[in-house]
Each structure stands twice: as structure tokens, then as C-alpha cells.
Design an enzyme around this catalytic site. Structure first.
Site, PDB file in Angstrom:
ATOM      1  CG  LEU A  53      -1.563  -6.438  -3.090  1.00 31.70           C
ATOM      2  CD1 LEU A  53      -0.783  -7.117  -4.199  1.00 31.70           C
ATOM      3  CD2 LEU A  53      -0.778  -6.438  -1.784  1.00 31.70           C
ATOM      4  CB  SER A 112      -8.337  -3.606   5.367  1.00 34.59           C
ATOM      5  OG  SER A 112      -8.993  -3.664   4.119  1.00 34.59           O
TER       6      SER A 112
END
Length: 201
Positions: free
Chosen positions: A37, A110
Site C-alpha cells: 500500500l 502494483s
């Protein structure tokens, strides 16, 4: 647009190969892919890792999300298509560094398994070390080092990963790096201990 692929003639087989560069640098090249995150600590840990490897005379290159967005990918937004293209370009650049014998350290949210799998396919599964910087959402939001969580809560940022867009945690990463309750130095030491044995020629 006319397809001119018939006029493209790659010369990869004629140039010096990865093993030649690794022999010159006396190291094994690899791509380290930090995922997690926003605010999880990816970039901080990557910078610490780079410094530790540099002390051991290992040549590295960090590719960080914000840095890349101001350069090679400054024409991309944050739609699903642009995020996918962002990672595709990064994977291709990483592969160039890999073939140059350099240890490449990537820091990108990602957020989906699919997008990371595409990167792995480009780079090569055997050369792709996925490290999940496993920091709980609540801790990341509390840190909010870039002020992004505050903006997302205020509706200024849409599709914010972990809030109103999903983050799919890796199921079998090279390293599941749990950061809660640890110092930055402790997490860096954990990564170094896991990575270092792989880099010897």
C-alpha cells in the site's frame, strides 16, 4: 498506422550478454519488486537496501513510482489502462537493467496479482523477487506521509488503492515483510539477509 515490424531487426544475439556484465561487476543481477500500500514503507526500505548493498560493492538502481511518473511515464494517468502500461514500461526498463548486470529495486503499489504477473512474465520468473511490504491499511493511513489518504477521504482522489480500489496481496511472495512493530533498520536487515546470498556470482 502501418505496421513496420518487418523492418525491425534486433541484434540482441550480437551484443555482450548478461553473463558478461555480471562477470565484469562480480555480482548476479536480479529484479527486486516491492509491492504494498501507499505509505507501507516500500521506498524507505528500498533506499536502505540500496545503501547496504552499495557498502558491499553491489551496483543497484532504484525505480520508484513517483520518480518514474515524472520522467518516462509522465504521459500516463491513473486509469486501469494507464496503470497497466505504467507497470509494463517499468518491467521492460527493469529487464534492460537486469541484462546490464545491475540489481534493480522497484517500488510500486502494483495492486493486483494480474499486473504483477505481467511484470514477472516480461522480466522472467527466475529473476523476479516479489517482496510484499505487509503494513496494515490503518498504519499506512496514520502515517499518510504524502497526504494521499486525507485527499482520498475527502474525495479528491478517486480509486485510491486500499480504500475504494482493491489491493490484492501476494499469495506466495519471495518475502512477506511484516513491518508493524519493527524499526526501519530491522526490516532492512531482514531484506538484506534474504537477498544477499542470491547475489554472489
Amino acid at each position: 498506422m502501418q505496421n513496420n515490424s518487418n523492418n525491425i531487426h534486433p541484434v540482441f544475439h550480437r551484443i555482450l550478454q548478461r553473463k558478461d556484465k555480471e562477470a565484469l561487476l562480480q555480482q548476479k543481477s536480479i529484479v527486486i519488486w516491492f509491492t504494498g500500500l501507499s505509505g507501507s514503507g516500500k521506498t524507505t526500505i528500498a533506499i536502505g537496501l540500496e545503501r547496504e548493498l552499495n557498502k558491499k560493492r553491489i551496483l543497484t538502481q532504484i525505480l520508484d513510482g513517483d520518480n518514474v511518473r515524472t520522467g518516462i511515464n509522465n504521459n500516463l494517468g491513473f486509469s486501469e489502462e494507464d496503470r497497466t502500461e505504467n507497470i509494463r514500461r517499468i518491467a521492460e526498463v527493469s529487464k534492460l537493467f537486469l541484462n546490464a548486470g545491475i540489481v534493480t529495486i522497484n517500488c510500486f503499489v502494483s495492486p493486483t496479482v494480474e499486473i504483477r504477473e505481467k511484470a514477472k512474465q516480461i522480466i522472467g520468473e527466475e529473476d523476479f523477487l516479489e517482496i510484499f511490504v505487509n503494513t496494515p491499511f490503518e498504519v499506512c493511513e496514520q502515517r499518510d506521509v504524502k497526504g494521499l489518504y486525507k485527499k482520498a477521504r475527502a474525495g479528491e482522489i478517486k480509486n485510491f488503492t486500499g480504500l475504494d480500489a482493491p489491493f490484492e496481496a501476494p499469495t506466495n511472495p519471495f518475502l512477506d515483510l511484516k513491518t508493524e512493530g519493527k524499526t526501519v533498520d530491522e526490516t532492512i536487515d531482514e531484506v538484506v539477509a534474504k537477498i544477499l546470498p542470491i547475489l554472489s556470482v
